[in-house]
Design a protein around this motif. Structure first.
Motif, PDB file in Angstrom:
ATOM      1  N   SER A 100       0.819  -1.030   0.140  1.00 51.34           N
ATOM      2  CA  SER A 100       0.206  -0.574   0.433  1.00 51.34           C
ATOM      3  C   SER A 100       1.097   1.066   0.054  1.00 51.34           C
ATOM      4  CB  SER A 100      -0.472   0.498   1.206  1.00 51.34           C
ATOM      5  OG  SER A 100      -0.359   0.173   2.817  1.00 51.34           O
ATOM      6  N   LEU A 101       2.318   1.157   0.499  1.00 52.52           N
ATOM      7  CA  LEU A 101       2.709   2.783   0.439  1.00 52.52           C
ATOM      8  C   LEU A 101       3.960   2.604  -0.563  1.00 52.52           C
ATOM      9  CD1 LEU A 101       4.261   5.169   1.900  1.00 52.52           C
ATOM     10  CD2 LEU A 101       5.894   3.103   2.597  1.00 52.52           C
ATOM     11  N   VAL A 102       4.263   1.387  -1.434  1.00 50.64           N
ATOM     12  CA  VAL A 102       4.833   1.851  -2.821  1.00 50.64           C
ATOM     13  C   VAL A 102       3.489   2.043  -3.758  1.00 50.64           C
ATOM     14  CG1 VAL A 102       5.377  -0.090  -4.563  1.00 50.64           C
ATOM     15  CG2 VAL A 102       6.347  -0.491  -2.276  1.00 50.64           C
ATOM     16  N   ALA A 103       2.463   1.878  -3.298  1.00 47.36           N
ATOM     17  CA  ALA A 103       1.806   2.621  -4.684  1.00 47.36           C
ATOM     18  C   ALA A 103       1.212   3.498  -3.612  1.00 47.36           C
ATOM     19  CB  ALA A 103      -0.515   1.601  -4.225  1.00 47.36           C
ATOM     20  N   ARG A 104       1.430   4.291  -2.954  1.00 47.72           N
ATOM     21  CA  ARG A 104       1.166   5.543  -2.440  1.00 47.72           C
ATOM     22  C   ARG A 104       1.951   6.659  -2.856  1.00 47.72           C
ATOM     23  NH1 ARG A 104      -0.637   6.886   3.213  1.00 47.72           N
ATOM     24  NH2 ARG A 104      -0.942   9.009   2.220  1.00 47.72           N
ATOM     25  N   ILE A 105       2.998   5.937  -3.098  1.00 51.86           N
ATOM     26  CA  ILE A 105       4.678   6.157  -3.650  1.00 51.86           C
ATOM     27  C   ILE A 105       4.906   6.536  -5.327  1.00 51.86           C
ATOM     28  CG2 ILE A 105       6.989   5.761  -3.653  1.00 51.86           C
ATOM     29  CD1 ILE A 105       7.276   4.620  -1.432  1.00 51.86           C
ATOM     30  N   GLU A 106       3.946   5.725  -5.624  1.00 50.94           N
ATOM     31  CA  GLU A 106       4.093   5.142  -7.051  1.00 50.94           C
ATOM     32  C   GLU A 106       3.184   6.473  -7.802  1.00 50.94           C
ATOM     33  OE1 GLU A 106       5.812   0.830  -7.978  1.00 50.94           O
ATOM     34  OE2 GLU A 106       3.423   1.294  -8.422  1.00 50.94           O
ATOM     35  N   LYS A 107       1.826   7.423  -6.889  1.00 46.51           N
ATOM     36  CA  LYS A 107       1.146   7.446  -7.147  1.00 46.51           C
ATOM     37  C   LYS A 107       1.451   8.710  -7.092  1.00 46.51           C
ATOM     38  CE  LYS A 107      -3.611   9.411  -7.024  1.00 46.51           C
ATOM     39  NZ  LYS A 107      -4.578   8.981  -5.611  1.00 46.51           N
ATOM     40  N   SER A 108       2.279   9.622  -6.432  1.00 46.38           N
ATOM     41  CA  SER A 108       2.778  10.474  -6.055  1.00 46.38           C
ATOM     42  C   SER A 108       3.564  10.416  -6.753  1.00 46.38           C
ATOM     43  CB  SER A 108       3.235  10.988  -4.112  1.00 46.38           C
ATOM     44  OG  SER A 108       1.664  10.463  -3.071  1.00 46.38           O
ATOM     45  N   PHE A 109       4.967  10.131  -6.881  1.00 44.84           N
ATOM     46  CA  PHE A 109       6.353  10.727  -7.405  1.00 44.84           C
ATOM     47  C   PHE A 109       6.587  10.131  -8.403  1.00 44.84           C
ATOM     48  CE2 PHE A 109       6.299  10.259  -2.819  1.00 44.84           C
ATOM     49  CZ  PHE A 109       7.049  11.829  -2.451  1.00 44.84           C
ATOM     50  N   GLY A 110       5.717   9.920  -9.325  1.00 50.10           N
ATOM     51  CA  GLY A 110       5.691   8.149 -10.617  1.00 50.10           C
ATOM     52  C   GLY A 110       6.219   7.052 -10.680  1.00 50.10           C
ATOM     53  N   SER A 111       7.205   7.059  -9.497  1.00 53.43           N
ATOM     54  CA  SER A 111       8.215   5.882  -9.443  1.00 53.43           C
ATOM     55  C   SER A 111       8.396   5.792  -8.467  1.00 53.43           C
ATOM     56  CB  SER A 111       8.628   5.552 -10.799  1.00 53.43           C
ATOM     57  OG  SER A 111       9.583   5.971 -10.494  1.00 53.43           O
ATOM     58  N   VAL A 112       8.772   4.182  -8.000  1.00 53.03           N
ATOM     59  CA  VAL A 112       9.937   3.907  -6.743  1.00 53.03           C
ATOM     60  C   VAL A 112      10.736   4.669  -6.539  1.00 53.03           C
ATOM     61  CG1 VAL A 112      10.526   2.679  -5.135  1.00 53.03           C
ATOM     62  CG2 VAL A 112       8.212   2.346  -5.435  1.00 53.03           C
ATOM     63  N   ASP A 113      11.630   4.447  -8.068  1.00 53.50           N
ATOM     64  CA  ASP A 113      13.102   5.310  -8.080  1.00 53.50           C
ATOM     65  C   ASP A 113      13.128   6.738  -8.014  1.00 53.50           C
ATOM     66  OD1 ASP A 113      14.191   2.466  -8.462  1.00 53.50           O
ATOM     67  OD2 ASP A 113      14.136   2.268 -10.405  1.00 53.50           O
ATOM     68  N   ALA A 114      11.656   7.077  -8.880  1.00 50.85           N
ATOM     69  CA  ALA A 114      12.261   8.607  -8.538  1.00 50.85           C
ATOM     70  C   ALA A 114      11.331   9.197  -7.403  1.00 50.85           C
ATOM     71  CB  ALA A 114      10.515   9.379  -9.263  1.00 50.85           C
ATOM     72  N   PHE A 115      11.033   8.449  -6.317  1.00 56.12           N
ATOM     73  CA  PHE A 115      11.072   8.648  -4.664  1.00 56.12           C
ATOM     74  C   PHE A 115      12.354   8.378  -4.359  1.00 56.12           C
ATOM     75  CE2 PHE A 115      11.004   6.494  -0.748  1.00 56.12           C
ATOM     76  CZ  PHE A 115      10.785   7.480  -0.094  1.00 56.12           C
ATOM     77  N   LYS A 116      12.827   7.268  -4.421  1.00 57.19           N
ATOM     78  CA  LYS A 116      14.215   7.238  -4.049  1.00 57.19           C
ATOM     79  C   LYS A 116      14.807   8.416  -4.208  1.00 57.19           C
ATOM     80  CE  LYS A 116      14.409   2.416  -3.449  1.00 57.19           C
ATOM     81  NZ  LYS A 116      14.841   1.107  -3.277  1.00 57.19           N
ATOM     82  N   LYS A 117      14.745   8.190  -5.019  1.00 61.03           N
ATOM     83  CA  LYS A 117      16.600   9.901  -5.823  1.00 61.03           C
ATOM     84  C   LYS A 117      15.968  10.998  -5.136  1.00 61.03           C
ATOM     85  CE  LYS A 117      17.966  12.609  -9.955  1.00 61.03           C
ATOM     86  NZ  LYS A 117      18.755  13.132  -9.002  1.00 61.03           N
TER      87      LYS A 117
END
Length: 193
Positions: A100-117
């Protein structure tokens, strides 16, 4: 209420080679313990607030009817306790992906990689000691920012979801002044995303 050092639930060696056992032991038993000791000492002066949750103390800190110097102690040492308690739990090797956190991150930042950056850049860019945070803000949206020292997102009425300690004591034995290398390595032990 008197706070005690939370057990890690894993060995000091469990995060090697990314975080060495000596750093983990010193960080946990010395640094975190000191925050707890000083937090307990200031709370002992104020029985009316001593049983409140640390999160609630942070949220209401500015309006607490206590001495300003003691507010600073609660901010620094209560924040240190809260921040480190979350930090240890995020690095638990038994963690699994929080879909569920991954899905929220993808929705907010476009992807997990974009969030991590974005998160990593924020952590690397924190001037001096502090933390990088992924939080849920007052609008229930995800947000990335850094805070100095042991300031907690609860001070802003935000809920911390992921926090990275970028004080030098968290990484200096292995990474010396190479904070970006520590940040990159840290992602190898955060299994929730």
């Amino acid at each position: 209420m008197t706070y005690t050092l939370p057990a890690l639930g894993y060995d000091y060696t469990a995060l090697e080679p990314y975080i060495d056992a000596a750093t983990m032991q010193i960080h946990h038993t010395k640094h975190h313990q000191t925050y707890i000791d000083k937090f307990n000492a200031v709370l002992a002066k104020y029985p009316d607030i001593a049983n409140e949750k640390p999160e609630d103390l942070m949220r209401t800190l500015s309006s607490l009817p206590i001495d300003e110097k003691d507010k600073t102690m609660i901010r620094n040492h209560g924040g240190g306790h809260l921040n480190h308690s979350l930090f240890w739990s995020l690095m638990d090797p038994k963690n699994t992906k929080d879909t569920s956190l991954v899905a929220r991150i993808e929705k907010s930042f476009g992807s997990v990689d974009a969030f991590k950056k974005q998160f990593s850049d924020t952590a690397a860019g924190q001037f001096g000691s502090g933390w990088a945070w992924l939080v849920e803000n007052e609008k229930k949206e995800l947000e990335v920012y850094s805070l100095p020292n042991q300031d907690s997102p609860y001070l802003k009425a935000h809920t911390p979801l992921i926090g990275l300690d970028v004080w030098e004591h968290a990484y200096y034995l292995t990474y010396q002044n190479k904070r970006p290398d520590y940040i990159t390595a840290w992602w190898n032990i955060v299994k929730i995303i």
